[in-house]
Motif scaffolding. Structure first.
Motif, short mmCIF file in Angstrom:
data_model
loop_
_atom_site.label_atom_id
_atom_site.label_comp_id
_atom_site.label_asym_id
_atom_site.label_seq_id
_atom_site.Cartn_x
_atom_site.Cartn_y
_atom_site.Cartn_z
N ASN A 122 -1.56 -19.52 -5.62
CA ASN A 122 -2.12 -20.85 -5.32
C ASN A 122 -2.37 -21.04 -3.82
O ASN A 122 -3.34 -21.70 -3.44
N GLU A 123 -1.50 -20.46 -3.00
CA GLU A 123 -1.64 -20.64 -1.56
C GLU A 123 -2.78 -19.82 -0.97
O GLU A 123 -3.54 -20.30 -0.13
N PHE A 124 -2.89 -18.57 -1.42
CA PHE A 124 -3.87 -17.67 -0.80
C PHE A 124 -5.17 -17.54 -1.59
O PHE A 124 -6.16 -17.05 -1.06
N LEU B 250 -3.09 -12.05 -9.26
CA LEU B 250 -2.32 -11.48 -8.15
C LEU B 250 -3.11 -10.38 -7.44
O LEU B 250 -3.09 -10.29 -6.22
N GLU B 251 -3.81 -9.55 -8.21
CA GLU B 251 -4.54 -8.45 -7.59
C GLU B 251 -5.61 -8.97 -6.62
O GLU B 251 -5.72 -8.50 -5.49
N GLY B 252 -6.38 -9.95 -7.07
CA GLY B 252 -7.39 -10.52 -6.20
C GLY B 252 -6.78 -11.18 -4.97
O GLY B 252 -7.34 -11.11 -3.86
N LYS C 115 -7.25 -10.06 -1.02
CA LYS C 115 -7.72 -11.04 -0.04
C LYS C 115 -6.81 -11.02 1.19
O LYS C 115 -7.27 -11.11 2.34
N ILE C 116 -5.49 -10.91 0.98
CA ILE C 116 -4.55 -10.88 2.07
C ILE C 116 -4.78 -9.64 2.94
O ILE C 116 -4.74 -9.70 4.18
N TYR C 117 -5.05 -8.50 2.29
CA TYR C 117 -5.27 -7.26 3.02
C TYR C 117 -6.65 -7.18 3.66
O TYR C 117 -6.90 -6.32 4.49
N LEU D 116 0.83 -1.19 0.00
CA LEU D 116 0.00 0.00 0.00
C LEU D 116 0.87 1.25 0.00
O LEU D 116 2.05 1.20 0.35
N ASN D 117 0.30 2.38 -0.41
CA ASN D 117 1.03 3.64 -0.37
C ASN D 117 1.49 3.92 1.06
O ASN D 117 0.71 3.80 2.01
#
Length: 308
Positions: A225-227, A293-295, A299-301, A37-38
């Motif tokens: 693949n993991e997340f 990757l964006e999705g 999801k991680i955030y 993130l910024n």
């Protein structure tokens, strides 16, 4: 060969600790996406690697040297291009700025002309040669900045939001060129962008930094693949609808002649689902939606906003 090494690197500005015990290794011929993130600390980290910012503590070695600023020869092997900082002389034409590279980097004039010709063809900057940077749009200036940076054929490219404002039609050529350049020159590219589609396309490895700390570091495909293991398949069939009760699917729905299937690739492979469908029904069309990757990063955030 390890090209960039950081061990327990920290940096504080005022009362804010921008980097917190950062440790990482980057090898030659790697494409690494540095994302976050910024305000996460990405730009400060790049400045530390480049030698422009001295860390409060920790160990930094870039291209075999611990202080690039004091080694002008070593600086030729590294370039740092930023969307918020210009390398071009504002009072000179683009052509004059580029010609300064001949003396600055001790480039053979014949080699300079050859390199410039190739770069102009990719970045389409020929029309800007007699213009001053302040008269160019942001996208036009960034293309000229990249030509300037690449004339010395550096071994390490640190690219921070360098495609801001660049037309989509030219952006595709530039992304292809970055990969070709890495393969030809065995260079290392560290690429920072809030456009994660660009990062996924270019980078084999991703480093995610948040609030000054590395929270994720690994191969792009493995992280996805993991997340984000859930895939979606839409299948149009022309006869009897199949039964999915025996398959470990996350969920499925049927609308007219279309079956929508959500599944976890850790539990069942795509080929197994297709085999089941072909045994039971006649397939007319298949659409597969893979996670990106964006999705995955969103999801991680969780609920925190990722701005592109």
């Amino acid at each position: 060969m390890l090209l960039i090494i950081l061990k327990d690197v920290s940096k504080t500005f005022g009362n804010k600790k921008v980097l917190k015990e950062i440790s990482l290794h980057i090898s030659s011929n790697e494409n690494v996406g540095l994302i976050g993130l910024n305000g996460a600390g990405k730009t400060t980290l790049l400045n530390v690697i480049a030698g422009a910012v001295k860390p409060d503590n920790g160990f930094v070695r870039t291209n075999g040297r611990e202080s690039l600023i004091e080694d002008k020869k070593a600086l030729k092997d590294l370039v740092y291009v930023s969307g918020i900082k210009s390398q071009l002389w504002e009072d000179l034409t683009v052509k004059a700025s580029l010609e300064n590279c001949i003396k600055m980097y001790q480039i053979d004039p014949q080699a300079y002309e050859s390199r410039l010709g190739r770069l102009e063809a990719v970045f389409e900057t020929g029309a800007f040669m007699n213009m001053r940077p302040r008269n160019l749009s942001l996208g036009e200036r960034m293309r000229c900045e990249l030509v300037y940076a690449l004339l010395a054929e550096p071994k390490i490219l640190m690219l921070d939001e360098v495609l801001i404002g660049v037309d989509v039609s030219i952006k595709h050529k530039i992304m292809q060129f970055f990969e070709t350049y890495r393969q030809e020159k065995h260079s290392t590219i560290i690429y920072t962008s809030n456009n994660l589609a660009e990062v996924e396309k270019l980078c084999d490895r991703v480093i995610l930094i948040d609030e000054g700390q590395i929270i994720l570091d690994g191969k792009t495909e493995r992280i996805i693949n993991e997340f984000s293991p859930h895939y979606r398949m839409e299948v149009r069939i022309s006869d009897e609808l199949p039964d999915f009760e025996d398959l470990p699917l996350e969920k499925y729905s049927i609308d007219s002649d279309t079956v929508t299937i959500d599944y976890d690739i850790h539990k069942i492979e795509t080929t197994r689902i297709l085999e089941h469908l072909m045994e039971k029904s006649k397939i007319r069309d298949i659409r597969l939606f893979e996670p990106d990757l964006e999705g995955t990063i969103k999801k991680i955030y969780g609920g925190r906003v990722w701005k592109t």
